[in-house]
Design a protein around this motif. Structure first.
Motif, short mmCIF file in Angstrom:
data_model
loop_
_atom_site.label_atom_id
_atom_site.label_comp_id
_atom_site.label_asym_id
_atom_site.label_seq_id
_atom_site.Cartn_x
_atom_site.Cartn_y
_atom_site.Cartn_z
N ILE A 230 -33.32 48.65 -62.53
CA ILE A 230 -32.45 49.79 -62.89
C ILE A 230 -31.89 49.61 -64.30
O ILE A 230 -31.83 50.56 -65.09
CB ILE A 230 -31.29 49.92 -61.86
N HIS B 23 -33.31 48.12 -66.71
CA HIS B 23 -34.40 48.41 -67.64
C HIS B 23 -34.49 49.91 -67.93
O HIS B 23 -34.68 50.33 -69.07
CB HIS B 23 -35.72 47.86 -67.10
N VAL B 24 -34.36 50.72 -66.87
CA VAL B 24 -34.38 52.18 -67.06
C VAL B 24 -33.17 52.60 -67.89
O VAL B 24 -33.28 53.44 -68.79
CB VAL B 24 -34.39 52.93 -65.70
N GLY B 25 -32.01 51.98 -67.62
CA GLY B 25 -30.80 52.30 -68.38
C GLY B 25 -30.95 51.99 -69.86
O GLY B 25 -30.43 52.69 -70.72
N ASN C 168 -37.27 56.29 -69.20
CA ASN C 168 -38.69 56.46 -68.82
C ASN C 168 -39.07 57.88 -69.21
O ASN C 168 -38.71 58.84 -68.52
CB ASN C 168 -38.89 56.21 -67.33
#
Lengths: 163, 163
Positions: free
Chosen positions: B105, B107-109, B113
């Motif tokens: 999560i 990493h997405v923050g 994406n």
């Protein structure tokens, strides 16, 4: 429990784990769907997300490892069992890591996160989400099987020691 | 290695794991930042995401467990060690799961994406992201320490058996 029975249980568990990881990998790799918006076509596939790529790689490593250990177990080269016990533990943690990360991303894909402004995508690409869900189910079974593999190996050692 | 040396190493590893899980939990719980857009204030906190809540709960369980086992180890009630070895393994997998999900999560923050239309949020709430990164570093150390705890316990059993 006799030694041959223990070996048989270990072989069955490893065969099941091999099946689960191969299924998880294949179902994830074949996940594919596209949606249209504003005359543009969007394609959803596993390789669009680094976490899903990590999932596929981890399941692939675990599949290959399960197969190699199955061959070693069948050829009775038991001198390697100490090394295999440590690797079993590492593979159990690798599988736990990959399913947890993939499940976290799949959760955002399904529910979104209104606080971060991330919208769910499963409404647009339902086929992709169904495939990912299938891969996650198979991927969830694999670390549980590996937990039992480690426990059964440890049980063999402990039983040897105390009984 | 003598038994007292093994017990000492086990105590040190468990103390370090306790410190890492408590640090991860506290740093994650205190992560907080707000941003303004269109005259509206947005607040970023760990409880906005179910995966970060899971991370905090898992680190909390591991902290409590580490403390209890430390007390048991110090009181020399070693009859429980077989049960503790299994629980160590479960805690190692729980910690691996929680850090992997939270890292996915985060990493997405950080990166977003673009395929899914999820924008990164760290530009708007940098303090929150720094705190989460700190929690992840501490949370990453904990399962590694537990891997060594399990390996050292298994080593004790195996050494007993073969030497």
């Amino acid at each position: 429990m006799t030694k041959s029975k223990r070996v048989l249980i270990s072989i069955i568990l490893r065969l099941l784990a091999f099946g689960a990881t191969v299924a998880a990998m294949v179902v994830m790799v074949t996940s594919h769907d596209s949606a249209q918006a504003f005359n543009l076509t969007f394609t959803a596939k596993y390789s669009n997300d680094p976490v899903f790529k990590y999932f596929v790689i981890a399941e692939g490593i675990a599949s290959a490892y399960s197969l190699i250990v199955l061959l070693i177990t069948c050829s009775q080269k038991s001198s390697l069992w100490r090394f295999i016990l440590i690797l079993d533990l590492v593979i159990a943690m690798l599988l736990t890591s990959s399913i947890s990360a993939a499940a976290a991303i799949a959760h955002v894909g399904k529910k979104g996160n209104s606080h971060a402004g991330w919208l769910p995508i499963c409404g647009q690409v339902p086929k992709f989400c169904d495939h990912v869900s299938g891969a996650l189910v198979a991927g969830f079974i694999a670390p549980i099987l590996y937990l039992f593999i480690v426990l059964s190996s440890m049980h063999s050692v402990i039983t040897h020691l105390f009984l």
